[in-house]
Design a protein around this motif. Structure first.
Motif, PDB file in Angstrom:
ATOM      1  N   ASN A   1       5.549  -9.047   1.850  1.00 40.73           N
ATOM      2  CA  ASN A   1       5.372  -8.336   0.578  1.00 40.73           C
ATOM      3  C   ASN A   1       4.752  -9.230  -0.500  1.00 40.73           C
TER       4      ASN A   1
ATOM      5  N   ASN B   1      -5.916   0.973   4.302  1.00 41.23           N
ATOM      6  CA  ASN B   1      -4.851   1.855   3.789  1.00 41.23           C
ATOM      7  C   ASN B   1      -4.834   1.905   2.256  1.00 41.23           C
TER       8      ASN B   1
ATOM      9  N   ASP C   1       4.268   2.109  -8.932  1.00 45.44           N
ATOM     10  CA  ASP C   1       5.024   0.866  -8.843  1.00 45.44           C
ATOM     11  C   ASP C   1       5.806   0.708 -10.134  1.00 45.44           C
TER      12      ASP C   1
ATOM     13  N   ALA D   1      -2.590   0.994  -4.122  1.00 46.48           N
ATOM     14  CA  ALA D   1      -1.927   0.181  -3.103  1.00 46.48           C
ATOM     15  C   ALA D   1      -2.869   0.012  -1.915  1.00 46.48           C
TER      16      ALA D   1
ATOM     17  N   ASP E   1      -3.441  -2.596   1.970  1.00 45.61           N
ATOM     18  CA  ASP E   1      -3.060  -3.676   2.875  1.00 45.61           C
ATOM     19  C   ASP E   1      -4.189  -4.695   2.908  1.00 45.61           C
TER      20      ASP E   1
ATOM     21  N   SER F   1      -5.476  -8.145   4.713  1.00 47.49           N
ATOM     22  CA  SER F   1      -5.257  -8.952   5.918  1.00 47.49           C
ATOM     23  C   SER F   1      -6.106 -10.211   5.871  1.00 47.49           C
TER      24      SER F   1
ATOM     25  N   ARG G   1      -0.929 -10.449   6.992  1.00 47.80           N
ATOM     26  CA  ARG G   1      -1.121  -9.208   6.239  1.00 47.80           C
ATOM     27  C   ARG G   1      -0.063  -9.112   5.147  1.00 47.80           C
ATOM     28  N   ARG G   2      -0.456  -8.576   3.989  1.00 46.86           N
ATOM     29  CA  ARG G   2       0.507  -8.296   2.933  1.00 46.86           C
ATOM     30  C   ARG G   2       0.083  -7.053   2.168  1.00 46.86           C
ATOM     31  N   ARG G   3       1.072  -6.385   1.599  1.00 42.56           N
ATOM     32  CA  ARG G   3       0.831  -5.199   0.782  1.00 42.56           C
ATOM     33  C   ARG G   3       0.579  -5.633  -0.651  1.00 42.56           C
TER      34      ARG G   3
ATOM     35  N   ASN H   1      -0.309  -4.195  -4.671  1.00 45.70           N
ATOM     36  CA  ASN H   1      -0.424  -3.115  -5.650  1.00 45.70           C
ATOM     37  C   ASN H   1      -1.314  -3.576  -6.795  1.00 45.70           C
TER      38      ASN H   1
END
Length: 271
Positions: free
Chosen positions: A71, A176, A182, A189, A191, A193, A229-231, A233
């Motif tokens: 995250n 995505n 948020d 938002a 992803d 990588s 990988r991280r999400r 916002n």
């Protein structure tokens, strides 16, 4: 343009939060510049501390190990692996304690000495600058029926110190992409990588045809080597809330010594 960040407050028993900015980071009355160091194992550099407060302040400098989670947050490492131990062992810095009068800068010299035979790759530690509370006279105890105690705020800031050995490279990808909320605020938002043998660090921009500025932007976005990988916002600029729909282009841009490099770019449709 450099910006002073809000200070982070932690109790002595609680880990201090990471604070980072493009040029300078501020915590309490301490400014630190730069806030991200990259070494090649041959040449060192300097970090400048500046006390912008009205009183003399003392700071202790130490090394921390941190790992990135999917995250994007960083957790303090309590059981380092071989790579983390090697990173900690090669970092040299001085002085380790500084006392700064008001408006008096102080340089911290930092270098990395990689032992012979160490494998090429990226190694990282985080340098912690932590305020040492001023000693105060012990006051007479207050008699009460319950338990009483005094909390002393401890201020600190950490910056990443990255050592890159060998010819390393990285690429990135974006997937995505969608609008979301948020904390009740609209964001885009996505992803993010990373592929390769080094970390990436840059700015995510969301561009809309016909709008000169990004409709959403987030800087200081890192993907360290422990995560693929991280999400992310990306806050939508309130000025362009009405434009945050339909076709957009999302870019992940890294600043290098030779200029800006687009690590990843994709098209998406916001609904």
């Amino acid at each position: 343009m450099s910006a002073r960040l809000r200070f982070s407050l932690a109790l002595a028993a609680v880990p201090l939060a990471l604070v980072a900015a493009p040029l300078t980071a501020g915590v309490g009355d301490l400014l630190v510049a730069p806030t991200r160091i990259i070494l090649d194992g041959r040449r060192g550099t300097e970090i400048i501390l500046n006390n912008i407060g009205d009183d003399v302040a003392t700071y202790r400098v130490s090394v921390e190990l941190k790992r990135m989670l999917p995250n994007g947050t960083l957790e303090v490492v309590t059981a380092p692996n071989a790579r983390e131990s090697a990173a900690e062992a090669m970092i040299l810095y001085a002085p380790r304690k500084v006392t700064l009068p008001p408006n008096q800068p102080q340089s911290i010299r930092i270098n990395a000495r990689a032992p012979q035979g160490l494998a090429d790759g990226e190694y990282r530690v985080h340098l912690l600058f932590r305020a040492i509370p001023e000693a105060r006279p012990v006051s007479a105890p207050v008699v009460s029926e319950g338990v009483s105690f005094r909390l002393t705020p401890v201020y600190g800031v950490t910056i990443p110190v990255i050592v890159r050995l060998g010819n390393l490279s990285a690429t990135a990808g974006i997937a995505n992409v969608a609008k979301a909320l948020d904390g009740g605020k609209p964001v885009i938002a996505l992803d993010l990588s990373r592929m390769g043998d080094r970390s990436t660090f840059g700015e995510v921009r969301v561009m809309k045809a016909g709008v000169a500025e990004p409709i959403a932007v987030a800087g200081g976005i890192a993907l360290y080597t422990e995560v693929a990988r991280r999400r992310v916002n990306v806050p939508i600029d309130a000025r362009f809330a009405a434009q945050a729909t339909g076709a957009v282009t999302v870019e992940y841009i890294e600043k290098t010594p030779t200029g800006l490099v687009t690590l990843a770019s994709t098209s998406a449709v916001l609904r």
